[in-house]
Design a protein around this motif. Structure first.
Motif, PDB file in Angstrom:
ATOM      1  N   VAL A  62       7.695   6.567   0.937  1.00  0.00           N
ATOM      2  CA  VAL A  62       9.095   6.202   0.675  1.00  0.00           C
ATOM      3  C   VAL A  62       9.631   7.010  -0.497  1.00  0.00           C
ATOM      4  N   VAL A  63      10.843   7.554  -0.320  1.00  0.00           N
ATOM      5  CA  VAL A  63      11.571   8.191  -1.421  1.00  0.00           C
ATOM      6  C   VAL A  63      12.943   7.541  -1.527  1.00  0.00           C
ATOM      7  N   ILE A  64      13.323   7.186  -2.749  1.00  0.00           N
ATOM      8  CA  ILE A  64      14.654   6.632  -3.015  1.00  0.00           C
ATOM      9  C   ILE A  64      15.345   7.526  -4.031  1.00  0.00           C
ATOM     10  N   THR A  65      16.521   8.043  -3.682  1.00  0.00           N
ATOM     11  CA  THR A  65      17.268   8.889  -4.608  1.00  0.00           C
ATOM     12  C   THR A  65      18.300   8.019  -5.323  1.00  0.00           C
ATOM     13  N   LEU A 107      13.113  15.489   1.249  1.00  0.00           N
ATOM     14  CA  LEU A 107      12.540  15.773   2.566  1.00  0.00           C
ATOM     15  C   LEU A 107      11.200  16.479   2.464  1.00  0.00           C
ATOM     16  N   GLU A 108      11.004  17.224   1.377  1.00  0.00           N
ATOM     17  CA  GLU A 108       9.745  17.931   1.189  1.00  0.00           C
ATOM     18  C   GLU A 108       8.665  17.027   0.608  1.00  0.00           C
ATOM     19  N   LEU A 109       9.074  15.981  -0.114  1.00  0.00           N
ATOM     20  CA  LEU A 109       8.122  15.104  -0.793  1.00  0.00           C
ATOM     21  C   LEU A 109       7.670  13.921   0.058  1.00  0.00           C
ATOM     22  N   VAL A 110       8.401  13.637   1.118  1.00  0.00           N
ATOM     23  CA  VAL A 110       8.106  12.463   1.927  1.00  0.00           C
ATOM     24  C   VAL A 110       7.042  12.789   2.970  1.00  0.00           C
ATOM     25  N   ALA A 111       6.286  11.780   3.355  1.00  0.00           N
ATOM     26  CA  ALA A 111       5.183  11.940   4.301  1.00  0.00           C
ATOM     27  C   ALA A 111       5.671  11.920   5.747  1.00  0.00           C
ATOM     28  N   MET A 112       4.759  12.255   6.665  1.00  0.00           N
ATOM     29  CA  MET A 112       5.013  12.073   8.089  1.00  0.00           C
ATOM     30  C   MET A 112       5.356  10.604   8.354  1.00  0.00           C
ATOM     31  N   ASN A 113       6.381  10.383   9.159  1.00  0.00           N
ATOM     32  CA  ASN A 113       6.874   9.024   9.446  1.00  0.00           C
ATOM     33  C   ASN A 113       7.372   8.314   8.186  1.00  0.00           C
ATOM     34  N   GLY A 114       7.779   9.089   7.178  1.00  0.00           N
ATOM     35  CA  GLY A 114       8.273   8.506   5.939  1.00  0.00           C
ATOM     36  C   GLY A 114       9.710   8.027   6.040  1.00  0.00           C
ATOM     37  N   ARG A 115      10.142   7.335   5.000  1.00  0.00           N
ATOM     38  CA  ARG A 115      11.509   6.780   4.955  1.00  0.00           C
ATOM     39  C   ARG A 115      12.175   7.184   3.650  1.00  0.00           C
ATOM     40  N   GLY A 135       0.777  -1.226   0.000  1.00  0.00           N
ATOM     41  CA  GLY A 135       0.000   0.000   0.000  1.00  0.00           C
ATOM     42  C   GLY A 135       0.809   1.275   0.000  1.00  0.00           C
ATOM     43  N   ASP A 136       2.112   1.195   0.222  1.00  0.00           N
ATOM     44  CA  ASP A 136       2.957   2.399   0.238  1.00  0.00           C
ATOM     45  C   ASP A 136       3.008   3.062  -1.137  1.00  0.00           C
ATOM     46  N   HIS A 137       3.115   4.390  -1.125  1.00  0.00           N
ATOM     47  CA  HIS A 137       3.473   5.148  -2.311  1.00  0.00           C
ATOM     48  C   HIS A 137       5.001   5.287  -2.307  1.00  0.00           C
TER      49      HIS A 137
END
Length: 351
Positions: A242-245, A257-265, A172-174
């Motif tokens: 989740v964001v992966i660079t 950091l701006e695109l990730v959600a609260m409690n994001g990784r 379910g994660d984006h």
């Protein structure tokens, strides 16, 4: 055995020469691999473009750390392995005695060595697999249906899997991946396998994003100008989990950091050039969003074995990432393709 073999020797920046050198001679505790396929990696391209410590006109090096082939010879003290076995080889070796090594993280050893990085690698006909790699379990046998070119791509997949484990993707994660190269695509494939509801790919190259869509239409590609609004729209303004660079761009790390959600990784997978490694970050976003920011590098032997299992069982298709095959005598053409970002993975066919 022949007495001479062809090898692609790097003498310095953009000085890659194909020449005949003496066949490696193994000890009683080593293994000789006859290379069949070896793939070009972003690390190879950086070493080709910029040189590398210890590589010079007096001390050239054979690059190539993504490889697979057939065992040609084994030392008399070597157990388990026999001539004729089809194998792939994890390139990273540790001292075997430090805290990192005894915990299974031999790839993080301070005395780390790697085939194709600081010792001779796979862009040649035969590679000597050192005793430390034999003892450590770096040599992995292949199932009959796994091709040599698929096996050569296990190494980057294992590195991606290391990063994947850091961000704990849940059903379910984006998941947003920035960088639509082979590494980004591997991240996308693992995120899909883990049950991500949406896998979003961003890159400055529309050509690369078109390749992603062609390879897997589950991947949603979004141009940079539209990315912030798109993320806000699909997450009701909350951001992605989740964001992966997967690219070496400082601004991408800052914007994650701006695109990730609260409690994001977030996983900073792509390393930065030395001259750009200091990045201004709004650490309040980490603090108030409770964001977990991680890094990852290389892969452990266990992660390598697990990545090979993903390929073996058809969970991850790496063959779709191979854009071109070149013979060893075409290796400069292959590096030209890789340097200019033509296609995705370029594979050298040797045996």
């Amino acid at each position: 055995m022949n007495e001479k073999m062809l090898a692609a020797m790097l003498y310095g920046p953009k000085d890659l020469r194909l020449e005949e050198i003496a066949d490696p001679v193994i000890t009683e505790n080593e293994v000789l691999l006859e290379v069949k396929k070896a793939a070009i990696c972003g690390t190879d391209v950086r070493m080709f473009n910029n040189g590398y410590a210890g590589i010079s006109s007096a001390t050239p090096r054979i690059l190539g750390h993504e490889m697979a082939g057939v065992i040609k010879l084994v030392g008399k003290n070597v157990k388990k392995y026999e001539p004729g076995m089809r194998v792939t080889v994890a390139p990273n070796m540790g001292c075997g005695m430090c805290r990192q090594c005894v915990s299974g993280n031999t790839h993080l050893c301070k005395e780390y060595q790697a085939l194709g990085i600081n010792i001779h690698g796979g862009f040649t006909q035969y590679v000597k697999i050192p005793e430390s790699a034999v003892r450590q379990g770096n040599i992995c046998t292949l199932a009959d249906h796994v091709s040599f070119e698929e096996a050569a791509l296990v190494e980057p997949l294992a590195c991606v899997y290391n990063g994947f484990l850091k961000v704990d993707i849940k059903p379910g994660d984006h998941v947003l991946i920035i960088g639509a190269g082979p590494i980004g695509l591997m991240h996308a494939k693992l995120a899909k396998m883990a049950g991500a509801s949406k896998v979003i790919m961003n890159d400055i190259s529309e050509e690369r994003m078109a390749m992603c869509r062609q390879i897997d239409d589950f991947i949603i590609t979004v141009a940079s100008d539209d990315l912030r609004n798109y993320v806000a729209d699909i997450t009701n303004g909350e951001g992605v989990e989740v964001v992966i660079t997967a690219c070496p761009v400082p601004q991408v790390q800052a914007s994650s950091l701006e695109l990730v959600a609260m409690n994001g990784r977030i996983n900073f997978f792509g390393g930065l050039p030395k001259e750009k490694e200091i990045v201004p970050l709004n650490t309040n976003l980490i603090h108030y969003k409770q964001v977990i920011v991680t890094g990852s590098t290389r892969s452990s032997i266990l992660q390598y074995i697990q990545a090979l299992d993903f390929v073996k069982h058809g969970l991850v298709d790496v063959k779709s990432l191979i854009s071109a095959n070149f013979s060893l005598d075409q290796i400069n053409n292959a590096f030209d393709h890789a340097t200019r970002g033509i296609g995705l993975k370029n594979v050298i066919s040797i045996g």
